[in-house]
Every structure is written in C-alpha cells, then in structure tokens.
Scaffold this active site. Structure first.
Site, PDB file in Angstrom:
ATOM      1  N   ALA A 246       0.691  -1.266   0.066  1.00 35.92           N
ATOM      2  CA  ALA A 246      -0.051  -0.070  -0.037  1.00 35.92           C
ATOM      3  C   ALA A 246       0.856   1.263  -0.028  1.00 35.92           C
ATOM      4  CB  ALA A 246      -0.925  -0.056   1.045  1.00 35.92           C
ATOM      5  N   ASP A 248       4.108   1.463  -0.885  1.00 35.26           N
ATOM      6  CA  ASP A 248       4.809   1.779  -2.027  1.00 35.26           C
ATOM      7  C   ASP A 248       4.010   2.125  -3.216  1.00 35.26           C
ATOM      8  OD1 ASP A 248       7.372   1.175  -0.655  1.00 35.26           O
ATOM      9  OD2 ASP A 248       7.238  -0.927  -1.128  1.00 35.26           O
TER      10      ASP A 248
END
Length: 308
Positions: A246, A248
């Site tokens: 999430a 990244d």
C-alpha cells in the site's frame, strides 16, 4: 524520467491467522516468494502507470537476485544501474500477513547495504528528473545523493521508510517528504517538536523547511502540507487482502503523477486509488495497479479537499 535509488529484495510472504507475540510460534499452511524491496516496488509502481524509470541499487549473485531482476524487467524498469554484489546476498524480507490484511515485516538488507550513490551519473540528476529515495539503503549514501541532486536541479522525493532521523540540511534540500504515521511521529521526536502527532509534524515541517510533507494515514487516507496550503484525501474503501504494497503503491504512483505534471491534489487522488487497489491481492509487485485500473476506479475516491 524518474530515477530511483533504493532496495531490491525477495519477499517471503506467509499468511497467518494472527501475528505472533514475543516467544510465540504460529503456523501457516504455505508461503510465497515474491519480488519486493521498497526501491524496486516504487519503481514498478511508477513504471506501471507509464513513466520512464531507471533503478539504481544492488542484488547478490544468487537465484533471489536473478528472480527479482526478471520481475523488474517484465515491468519495463530500466535496470542498467543495478549492480551485482559478489560479497553479499540479495536482500530478503520475511512478511507475515494476518486475516485482516495487516502485515509485520523483518528485512535482511544484504546487498542493499552495498548500494552506492556514485553509480548514478550527474547528468541523470539534472532538471527534468525526479529522484525518488527510501531508507532501505545506507542513510549516508542517500544524503550524499540528495546533496548532489539538489546541486544539479532534480526534483527530490524522500520516502522516510523505515523511520530514520534526518539532518536539517537534508530536510531543507527536499522537495517532497512522504511518511506514515509512525515515521512522522518518530521524526517529530528527533526534531524536538513539543507536540507530537502526524498532522502537527507535517504542518510544522512544511512551514519550517518550505517543502511539501505528506503523511499517509492508513484507512483515513493521507494529508499533504505545503507552503501553499494543505489537502486531505480519503482512502479508497476496500476489503484488504494484503496491505504490504500500500505504501509503495502510494509513493510510486504519486511520484509518477508529479512527474507527469499533475498538481498536488490530483497526484494525491491517483496515489490513494493506487494504494487501495494494491491491497486487493497478495504480494508487493504483483499487486501494483496499471494506469488503466487507476483511472477506472478514480471515482471511488473523492477529490482532495483543502484543509485549514
């Protein structure tokens, strides 16, 4: 162009019913081996939405490294800047994911700690380049690279993950700083702020250092504070399967959106949708969405609103 200086790992992902407590062993039926690492993940996230991405870092001369590089090639990431370490093995992360999609991660840095900023030539740090960094490579290498990028005119985005202190001169050299709530609070403590909360930290950093500071707030979305004002964006409502990617996804797509010329609120909205979509399947790079998927789901996140 986006230049990423960061980590490349192999992720060992285990689905567990609950996270182990200290001294406790929990069992799960199987595991998956998936390409990961914050640098590699963010490079893929940016490349998937159509941005030209060059990745710089290190892997070991081993099967893990070859698998990671193969995954990155399939996502059209330029790997000419990725070196092979003869002394260290490829970085590896052990990731436990519970039934709610929350994760617990331990990283063995391996070859990532031999990554050197001098491998990036000066001409790639000129105006028109966005430099994206995280904290899974040596901090001193990051700081040297940021100084050099500032000198040559690149736009600089630092994702302070995992948490780390930042010298004052480095903060002043950034264009954009991205953190989660824990990272923001720890940075606030290091900077000596008397009030410690993610929002207070973001506002104060933007005011004191003249940069844009973004704090991701999990299910509550994200907040961006800049010298021109502050914006709040909601999270996309999903039934999370795995939240590993999430953060990244958010950072990589945000960087790509800024590189494409989007304004701050629009980039935040695209990043929030990408982050939500990444939670719908297992693994890091395997869950990162394309631009087509983001556009198709854009209406599920309201436009960011100004915050006072």
């Amino acid at each position: 162009m986006i230049v990423v200086f960061g980590s490349l790992n192999t992720d060992m992902v285990m689905q567990v019913e609950k996270m182990p407590r200290p001294g406790e062993t929990v069992l799960c039926p199987s595991y998956q081996m998936i390409a990961g690492g914050k640098g590699a993940n963010q490079a893929v996230a940016a490349a998937r939405v159509g941005t030209s991405v060059k990745l710089f870092g290190k892997v070991g001369d081993d099967e893990f490294g070859r698998t990671v590089l193969s995954s990155l090639r399939a996502s059209n990431v330029d790997l000419t800047g990725v070196g092979i370490s003869k002394e260290s093995s490829t970085g590896c992360a052990a990731i436990a994911v519970d039934i709610h999609g929350e994760n617990m991660i331990t990283v063995a840095s391996g070859a990532n700690f031999s990554a050197q900023e001098k491998e990036i030539p000066d001409f790639l740090l000129a105006k028109g380049t966005t430099l994206l960094l995280q904290m899974e490579t040596p901090a001193q290498e990051n700081w040297k690279l940021i100084h050099r990028a500032k000198k040559f005119g690149a736009k600089i985005i630092l994702n302070l993950a995992p948490a780390h202190d930042i010298p004052q001169d480095i903060l002043q050299s950034l264009d954009i700083l991205v953190m989660n709530q824990i990272e923001a609070n720890l940075l606030g403590l290091y900077l000596g702020f008397e009030v410690i909360s993610p929002i207070v930290v973001a506002r104060r950093i933007a005011a004191n250092y003249g940069i844009t500071c973004i704090v991701t707030l999990g299910k509550q979305g994200a907040m961006a504070c800049s010298p021109e004002g502050s914006w709040e964006v909601k999270a996309m409502e999903v039934e999370a399967v795995d939240t590993t990617a999430a953060g990244d996804a958010f950072v990589g797509v945000f960087a790509a959106s800024i590189e494409k010329g989007m304004d701050l609120p629009t980039a935040l909205r695209h990043a929030s949708v990408a982050s939500g979509l990444s939670c719908l399947s297992k693994g890091a790079q395997t869950s990162l969405p394309t631009n087509q998927r983001i556009e198709a789901n854009l209406q599920k996140v309201a436009p960011p609103r100004r915050s006072v």
